[in-house]
Motif scaffolding. Structure first.
Motif, PDB file in Angstrom:
ATOM      1  N   ALA A  50      31.602  71.284  28.504  1.00  0.00           N
ATOM      2  CA  ALA A  50      31.597  69.827  28.524  1.00  0.00           C
ATOM      3  C   ALA A  50      30.638  69.250  27.487  1.00  0.00           C
ATOM      4  N   TYR A  51      29.513  69.919  27.258  1.00  0.00           N
ATOM      5  CA  TYR A  51      28.504  69.334  26.371  1.00  0.00           C
ATOM      6  C   TYR A  51      28.541  69.896  24.953  1.00  0.00           C
ATOM      7  N   LEU A  52      28.900  71.164  24.778  1.00  0.00           N
ATOM      8  CA  LEU A  52      28.863  71.764  23.444  1.00  0.00           C
ATOM      9  C   LEU A  52      30.244  72.152  22.919  1.00  0.00           C
ATOM     10  N   VAL A 112      34.901  57.085  30.411  1.00  0.00           N
ATOM     11  CA  VAL A 112      35.708  58.141  31.010  1.00  0.00           C
ATOM     12  C   VAL A 112      36.613  58.777  29.957  1.00  0.00           C
ATOM     13  N   ALA A 113      37.238  57.939  29.106  1.00  0.00           N
ATOM     14  CA  ALA A 113      38.120  58.453  28.062  1.00  0.00           C
ATOM     15  C   ALA A 113      37.344  59.327  27.085  1.00  0.00           C
ATOM     16  N   ASP A 114      36.050  59.047  26.993  1.00  0.00           N
ATOM     17  CA  ASP A 114      35.165  59.770  26.086  1.00  0.00           C
ATOM     18  C   ASP A 114      34.658  61.083  26.676  1.00  0.00           C
ATOM     19  N   ASP A 115      35.101  61.452  27.886  1.00  0.00           N
ATOM     20  CA  ASP A 115      34.597  62.630  28.597  1.00  0.00           C
ATOM     21  C   ASP A 115      33.102  62.520  28.895  1.00  0.00           C
ATOM     22  N   GLY A 116      32.584  61.281  28.970  1.00  0.00           N
ATOM     23  CA  GLY A 116      31.136  61.099  29.077  1.00  0.00           C
ATOM     24  C   GLY A 116      30.594  61.288  30.481  1.00  0.00           C
ATOM     25  N   LEU A 117      29.293  61.052  30.589  1.00  0.00           N
ATOM     26  CA  LEU A 117      28.627  61.087  31.878  1.00  0.00           C
ATOM     27  C   LEU A 117      28.525  59.642  32.366  1.00  0.00           C
ATOM     28  N   CYS A 118      29.419  59.266  33.299  1.00  0.00           N
ATOM     29  CA  CYS A 118      29.574  57.858  33.632  1.00  0.00           C
ATOM     30  C   CYS A 118      29.135  57.583  35.069  1.00  0.00           C
TER      31      CYS A 118
END
Lengths: 251, 243
Positions: A94-96, B29-35
């Motif tokens: 997820a991060y790298l 969310v679309a950015d795969d981020g930490l939301c």
């Protein structure tokens, strides 16, 4: 009847490993393709183990030699145990992102704690008198660490390497989630292989882990200095051995 | 047999939920981020997997403890049995759990049973070894004193040896529990759900990975602390000695 069917599935899986089959799409799975997966599986595991050993053994020897950092050396392996390997791989994805380097890094992080803890405990349990005698003979600190403490700590260090190696082999099975096609490919992308292929992968991974354990166990016995072997030949052998293991295993 | 094989073939990992990313801040969310917004809106979907995870861990450790305890008591009387038990449980410990899940499939099918059998097998070595070590480390003087008071072998075991071995036994339980929490994240491969299924369902989405992975780590820490507290409560004398 059901026993026979059960044996049959395993027979098919063994056949799959050695001969393989052609899927409806015409691609070859199993057989030589399984050999490629196995090579990739071993490659990612070995690279991760070499890096982990190169980092953890010197650090453990040094911390053990100066008898500092027991909190770091011991609690690291407790924290390491609490982080699920799947979560670790997932964090890296997820991060790298995916790829061989990232999977290797995740496996290195997984492999370090047991090696570091065992190297540290191995050095700290070398008798004070032994180290004092070496110092009295005029050995430098570096020579004491390498010529006295390291050989006496080797059995425990190899125990740590064994634990980590088996764990790394097991975790490399989920590496296809991060884009590295190890034997786990047949487990995670099951549609391409079918149930037989999946069972074949499970058998292969299990065999790989057991062979690693046996090989490193033999290496562990081979590197044990004769002095320790003589000492552990006494009747109290079982007690000292289990206590030692118990100590490294205590949280 | 054939029907079950077909069912297993047509439903590989079907229990894993499909991606559902409704709610929260759409851009993040679309950015795969930490939301945080998405996590707050969707936290309830992690409750059932968490409960299932706790169930898998508690059931496995409880059964693993019962078996190891019985084996350790037998081996305590018949010491020659220790080596073979350690060897057999050592092999079980070596087998990667993910492989065992699939090796068991033809025998026990998909579901919690397969996962629990594999997790129990994994916990045996840890718990057995710590119980045996604990019993071995009981001071010989304590045994002699007990015998001098006229205790039978059974009374000696339950009133002297086991209480004195409790710290080691509980240490084994703690290691087995934290390890099992980690391994149970792979139980979804056996069709047993748990937090791992959530991680797997959307492995690129940071919010999902952090929440599901974080819950697993938190669960390990909470169970570890709970066993430690239980140990303090049932071994008051160890605190008195330390003070």
């Amino acid at each position: 009847m059901s026993t026979l069917a059960f044996l049959g599935e395993f027979g098919e899986a063994i056949q799959f490993i050695f001969e393989g089959e052609t899927t409806r799409e015409g691609t070859q799975v199993g057989g030589s393709q399984f050999l490629e997966l196995t090579v990739e599986h071993i490659k990612v595991s070995v690279v991760a183990m070499v890096v982990a050993c190169a980092l953890a053994i010197p650090l453990g020897l040094w911390l053990g030699h100066i008898r500092r950092g027991s909190f770091l050396a011991i609690s690291l392996s407790n924290v390491g145990r609490a982080v699920p390997s799947l979560a670790l791989i997932a964090f890296f994805v997820a991060y790298l992102g995916v790829g061989f380097t990232n999977v290797t890094l995740a496996l290195v992080l997984l492999a370090i704690p047991p090696i570091l803890t065992n190297a540290y405990v191995g050095v700290t349990q070398v008798h004070r008198e032994t180290v004092d005698a070496a110092r009295g003979m005029g050995m430098t600190e570096a020579r004491i660490a390498l010529r006295v403490e390291l050989p006496l700590a080797l059995p425990l260090i190899f125990g740590g390497i064994k634990t980590s190696a088996v764990n790394v082999i097991a975790t490399a099975t989920i590496a296809p989630l991060a884009g590295v096609t190890t034997l786990g490919d047949a487990i995670i992308n099951v549609s391409g292989y079918g149930d037989v292929g999946r069972l074949a992968a499970a058998i292969s991974v299990a065999a790989l882990a057991v062979m690693t354990e046996l090989t490193l166990g033999a290496a562990q016995r081979a590197v044990t200095p004769r002095g320790i072997r003589l000492e552990s030949g006494r009747p109290s052998r079982r007690r000292t051995l289990s206590t030692r293991i118990g100590r490294t295993a205590s949280p | 047999m054939v029907a079950s094989a077909v069912a297993a073939l047509t439903a590989p990992l079907a229990q894993v939920q499909l991606r559902d990313r409704s709610g929260g801040d759409a851009g993040c969310v679309a950015d795969d981020g930490l939301c945080p917004g998405w996590i707050a809106d969707n936290f309830d979907r992690y409750v059932d997997p968490l409960v299932q995870h706790v169930y898998l861990v508690l059931a496995s450790v409880a059964i693993g403890f019962a078996i190891s305890f019985a084996l350790a008591l037998v081996a305590h009387r018949h010491r020659w049995m220790i080596a073979p038990i350690v060897q057999v449980t050592g092999i079980l410990y070596t087998l990667p759990s993910i492989a065992v899940f699939f090796l068991l499939l033809p025998l026990t099918g998909r579901g919690s049973l397969t996962a629990i059998v594999a997790l129990v097998a994994y916990s045996l070595l840890i718990i057995f070894r710590n119980i045996t070590t604990g019993l071995d480390n009981v001071p010989e003087e304590a045994r002699d004193a007990g015998r001098g008071m006229g205790l039978t072998d059974r009374q000696l075991l339950w009133r002297v040896e086991l209480p004195l071995a409790l710290p080691e036994i509980m240490a084994g339980l703690r290691i087995a529990t934290t390890t099992t929490v980690g391994l149970a994240t792979l139980a979804f491969f056996a069709g047993a759900g748990g937090l791992g299924g959530q991680i797997f369902a959307d492995i690129n989405f940071k919010s999902n990975v952090v929440v599901a992975g974080g819950l697993a780590v938190l669960l390990a820490a909470v169970l570890d602390a709970a066993i430690l507290l239980a140990q303090r409560a049932i071994t008051p004398w160890t605190r008195a000695r330390a003070a």
